[in-house]
Write a protein that holds these residues in place. Structure first.
Motif, PDB file in Angstrom:
ATOM      1  N   MET A  41     -53.969 -39.865  -3.945  1.00  0.00           N
ATOM      2  CA  MET A  41     -54.690 -38.623  -4.196  1.00  0.00           C
ATOM      3  C   MET A  41     -56.183 -38.925  -4.124  1.00  0.00           C
ATOM      4  O   MET A  41     -56.696 -39.755  -4.880  1.00  0.00           O
ATOM      5  N   TRP A  42     -56.872 -38.251  -3.197  1.00  0.00           N
ATOM      6  CA  TRP A  42     -58.324 -38.383  -3.079  1.00  0.00           C
ATOM      7  C   TRP A  42     -58.929 -37.331  -4.005  1.00  0.00           C
ATOM      8  O   TRP A  42     -58.749 -36.129  -3.795  1.00  0.00           O
ATOM      9  N   VAL A  43     -59.612 -37.805  -5.041  1.00  0.00           N
ATOM     10  CA  VAL A  43     -60.128 -36.884  -6.055  1.00  0.00           C
ATOM     11  C   VAL A  43     -61.617 -37.141  -6.265  1.00  0.00           C
ATOM     12  O   VAL A  43     -62.096 -38.267  -6.063  1.00  0.00           O
ATOM     13  N   LYS A  44     -62.324 -36.126  -6.665  1.00  0.00           N
ATOM     14  CA  LYS A  44     -63.766 -36.260  -6.873  1.00  0.00           C
ATOM     15  C   LYS A  44     -64.067 -37.339  -7.908  1.00  0.00           C
ATOM     16  O   LYS A  44     -63.359 -37.453  -8.912  1.00  0.00           O
ATOM     17  N   ALA A  45     -65.108 -38.107  -7.657  1.00  0.00           N
ATOM     18  CA  ALA A  45     -65.526 -39.141  -8.614  1.00  0.00           C
ATOM     19  C   ALA A  45     -66.291 -38.494  -9.762  1.00  0.00           C
ATOM     20  O   ALA A  45     -67.015 -37.519  -9.565  1.00  0.00           O
ATOM     21  N   SER A  46     -66.141 -39.051 -10.952  1.00  0.00           N
ATOM     22  CA  SER A  46     -66.819 -38.537 -12.139  1.00  0.00           C
ATOM     23  C   SER A  46     -68.334 -38.556 -11.942  1.00  0.00           C
ATOM     24  O   SER A  46     -68.889 -39.544 -11.451  1.00  0.00           O
ATOM     25  N   GLY A  47     -68.983 -37.467 -12.322  1.00  0.00           N
ATOM     26  CA  GLY A  47     -70.449 -37.419 -12.268  1.00  0.00           C
ATOM     27  C   GLY A  47     -71.030 -37.040 -10.923  1.00  0.00           C
ATOM     28  O   GLY A  47     -72.216 -36.774 -10.821  1.00  0.00           O
ATOM     29  N   THR A  48     -70.217 -37.031  -9.864  1.00  0.00           N
ATOM     30  CA  THR A  48     -70.747 -36.622  -8.562  1.00  0.00           C
ATOM     31  C   THR A  48     -70.752 -35.094  -8.484  1.00  0.00           C
ATOM     32  O   THR A  48     -70.097 -34.413  -9.267  1.00  0.00           O
ATOM     33  N   TRP A  49     -71.513 -34.594  -7.546  1.00  0.00           N
ATOM     34  CA  TRP A  49     -71.667 -33.144  -7.401  1.00  0.00           C
ATOM     35  C   TRP A  49     -70.878 -32.664  -6.173  1.00  0.00           C
ATOM     36  O   TRP A  49     -71.049 -33.202  -5.076  1.00  0.00           O
ATOM     37  N   MET A  50     -70.068 -31.652  -6.362  1.00  0.00           N
ATOM     38  CA  MET A  50     -69.344 -31.096  -5.210  1.00  0.00           C
ATOM     39  C   MET A  50     -70.320 -30.609  -4.144  1.00  0.00           C
ATOM     40  O   MET A  50     -70.046 -30.689  -2.950  1.00  0.00           O
ATOM     41  N   ALA A  51     -71.475 -30.118  -4.564  1.00  0.00           N
ATOM     42  CA  ALA A  51     -72.477 -29.611  -3.613  1.00  0.00           C
ATOM     43  C   ALA A  51     -72.875 -30.674  -2.592  1.00  0.00           C
ATOM     44  O   ALA A  51     -73.315 -30.357  -1.494  1.00  0.00           O
ATOM     45  N   GLU A  52     -72.700 -31.961  -2.948  1.00  0.00           N
ATOM     46  CA  GLU A  52     -73.125 -33.045  -2.064  1.00  0.00           C
ATOM     47  C   GLU A  52     -71.979 -33.615  -1.231  1.00  0.00           C
ATOM     48  O   GLU A  52     -72.133 -34.658  -0.601  1.00  0.00           O
ATOM     49  N   ALA A  53     -70.861 -32.922  -1.216  1.00  0.00           N
ATOM     50  CA  ALA A  53     -69.644 -33.474  -0.607  1.00  0.00           C
ATOM     51  C   ALA A  53     -69.791 -33.830   0.870  1.00  0.00           C
ATOM     52  O   ALA A  53     -69.124 -34.747   1.353  1.00  0.00           O
ATOM     53  N   THR A  54     -70.659 -33.117   1.591  1.00  0.00           N
ATOM     54  CA  THR A  54     -70.793 -33.426   3.019  1.00  0.00           C
ATOM     55  C   THR A  54     -71.951 -34.389   3.286  1.00  0.00           C
ATOM     56  O   THR A  54     -72.192 -34.778   4.422  1.00  0.00           O
ATOM     57  N   GLU A  55     -72.673 -34.768   2.228  1.00  0.00           N
ATOM     58  CA  GLU A  55     -73.827 -35.665   2.411  1.00  0.00           C
ATOM     59  C   GLU A  55     -73.550 -37.082   1.950  1.00  0.00           C
ATOM     60  O   GLU A  55     -74.182 -38.023   2.409  1.00  0.00           O
ATOM     61  N   ARG A  56     -72.650 -37.257   0.976  1.00  0.00           N
ATOM     62  CA  ARG A  56     -72.338 -38.590   0.470  1.00  0.00           C
ATOM     63  C   ARG A  56     -70.869 -38.641   0.070  1.00  0.00           C
ATOM     64  O   ARG A  56     -70.232 -37.596  -0.056  1.00  0.00           O
ATOM     65  N   SER A  57     -70.376 -39.857  -0.129  1.00  0.00           N
ATOM     66  CA  SER A  57     -68.968 -39.996  -0.518  1.00  0.00           C
ATOM     67  C   SER A  57     -68.805 -39.551  -1.958  1.00  0.00           C
ATOM     68  O   SER A  57     -69.500 -40.053  -2.845  1.00  0.00           O
ATOM     69  N   ILE A  58     -67.907 -38.615  -2.191  1.00  0.00           N
ATOM     70  CA  ILE A  58     -67.666 -38.185  -3.577  1.00  0.00           C
ATOM     71  C   ILE A  58     -66.197 -38.354  -3.961  1.00  0.00           C
ATOM     72  O   ILE A  58     -65.835 -38.121  -5.105  1.00  0.00           O
ATOM     73  N   LEU A  59     -65.341 -38.743  -3.001  1.00  0.00           N
ATOM     74  CA  LEU A  59     -63.910 -38.815  -3.297  1.00  0.00           C
ATOM     75  C   LEU A  59     -63.456 -40.255  -3.547  1.00  0.00           C
ATOM     76  O   LEU A  59     -63.888 -41.188  -2.874  1.00  0.00           O
ATOM     77  N   ILE A  60     -62.573 -40.398  -4.531  1.00  0.00           N
ATOM     78  CA  ILE A  60     -62.029 -41.712  -4.914  1.00  0.00           C
ATOM     79  C   ILE A  60     -60.504 -41.643  -4.735  1.00  0.00           C
ATOM     80  O   ILE A  60     -59.884 -40.666  -5.166  1.00  0.00           O
ATOM     81  N   PRO A  61     -59.900 -42.689  -4.110  1.00  0.00           N
ATOM     82  CA  PRO A  61     -58.436 -42.660  -3.952  1.00  0.00           C
ATOM     83  C   PRO A  61     -57.719 -43.225  -5.179  1.00  0.00           C
ATOM     84  O   PRO A  61     -58.062 -44.311  -5.649  1.00  0.00           O
ATOM     85  N   VAL A  62     -56.763 -42.469  -5.697  1.00  0.00           N
ATOM     86  CA  VAL A  62     -55.957 -43.006  -6.807  1.00  0.00           C
ATOM     87  C   VAL A  62     -54.479 -42.970  -6.422  1.00  0.00           C
ATOM     88  O   VAL A  62     -54.049 -42.144  -5.612  1.00  0.00           O
ATOM     89  N   ASP A  63     -53.723 -43.870  -7.035  1.00  0.00           N
ATOM     90  CA  ASP A  63     -52.289 -43.976  -6.780  1.00  0.00           C
ATOM     91  C   ASP A  63     -51.579 -42.902  -7.622  1.00  0.00           C
ATOM     92  O   ASP A  63     -51.534 -43.015  -8.849  1.00  0.00           O
TER      93      ASP A  63
END
Ligand SMILES: [Zn+2]
Length: 346
Positions: A41-63
């Motif tokens: 599951m690729w999920v947003k990383a804590s503290g990152t902003w969804m607004a920046e999703a296309t500018e920087r990596s914000i997703l973290i893969p978890v099992d």
């Protein structure tokens, strides 16, 4: 990754960025989004902003299987889910969202969790379930009473899910929608927001002279006129004074609302509330003052408070978080981590 996989991921990130830029849907680093694929599951990383999703990596893969097994076993590692990150798939040195379990327990491929202002303006009421029944009629929805975000919220959502549930209203918190495609999840989110939409009241005039008088060192008059409605609109002010209406208010602005008394300065009002400095001070009838150290996250949550309270009516039974629920959020390591990321970018 196949071409179709890449397209789906791009669609997800574009949706995240679009929602993240809409202050009626997401405020600051709040909300999160996920996509399940091949056991990950690729999920947003804590503290990152969804607004920046296309500018920087914000997703973290978890099992996913590890998260679900941990939840079933009562594993305390589910509180942050950091132990379940597939570090072999990503070098992002961040933790997964504190709401990772919420995404994992939903069976659909795409899950979108937003702090939708329209939803919160119902979810913060003691009669939310009754009030939501008519507008959400025909949708597969459920209501989950407030519980601190984290593993216990994930478990509680799992307990409330029936086959096909794809809309979850989180009491005193927000909205979760799910779908088997990015488009489906977004259409559902739009539909729920549309059904729950109430127009906000126009704000009375700001009293700049009174604000100047109360300002003192370190505080300035908020630059966005809409924010002043928190203090100039009597219904908004009464609702905000009841307490904290949702978790991110506590995390980014502190508990409740600091208001000045007649002739009092902002810094003295903060001290009277037992706090050295607060991002937001309301001067009743005049407007709001902002502390110079207010972070971007705090500013986003001030706007949110104005937007939510302007949708409430005078007889709405507002039910804020209890002092114990506020303390739980402030004493929580996972939230301190998210606050520290907010401070770093201010
Ligand atoms: Zn949330």
């Amino acid at each position: 990754m196949t071409g179709a996989d890449e397209t789906e991921m791009c669609d997800l990130l574009e949706l995240a960025a679009r929602l993240g830029r809409d202050p009626l849907v997401i405020q600051g680093p709040g909300g999160n989004i996920s996509l399940k694929r091949d056991g990950v599951m690729w999920v947003k990383a804590s503290g990152t902003w969804m607004a920046e999703a296309t500018e920087r990596s914000i997703l973290i893969p978890v099992d996913i299987a590890a998260v679900l097994a941990g939840l079933a076993a009562g594993d305390p590692a589910c509180e942050t889910c950091n132990a379940f990150v597939r570090r072999d798939l990503s070098e992002l040195p961040l933790r997964p969202s504190i709401e990772t379990t919420l995404h994992a327990v939903m069976p659909q491929r795409v899950v979108v969790h937003v702090h939708c202002v329209e939803t919160i303006s119902f979810a913060c009421l003691s009669d939310a379930v009754e009030r939501l029944a008519a507008p959400l009629s025909g949708l597969s929805w459920t209501f989950v009473p407030y519980i601190r975000p984290g593993a216990s919220l994930g478990r509680s959502i799992a307990d409330h899910l029936a086959a096909g549930t794809d809309v979850v209203i989180l009491g005193k918190h927000g909205l979760v929608v799910a779908g088997d495609s990015v488009l489906q999840a977004d259409q559902l989110r739009t539909e729920v927001s549309r059904r729950l939409a109430r127009s906000g009241r126009a704000a009375p005039m700001v009293d700049r002279a009174a604000l100047e008088g109360a300002r003192g060192d370190g505080y300035s008059i908020a630059e966005d006129d809409r924010w002043h409605a928190i203090a100039t609109d009597p219904i908004s002010l009464a609702a905000a004074r009841r307490g904290s209406l949702y978790p991110d208010h506590v995390v980014f602005l502190g508990p409740g609302l600091v208001t000045t008394e007649a002739g009092e300065r902002a810094s003295d009002a903060a001290r009277r509330h037992g706090r050295a400095a607060v991002p937001l001070v309301a001067v009743p009838g005049a407007g709001v003052l902002l502390h110079e150290a207010a972070t971007p996250g705090a500013r986003a949550l001030i706007r949110c408070l104005a937007d939510v309270t302007s949708r409430l009516s005078g007889d709405d039974p507002v039910e804020p978080l209890s002092p114990e629920e506020e303390a739980q959020l402030l004493d929580w390591d996972a939230e301190k981590y998210r606050q520290s990321l907010d401070a770093r970018i201010s």
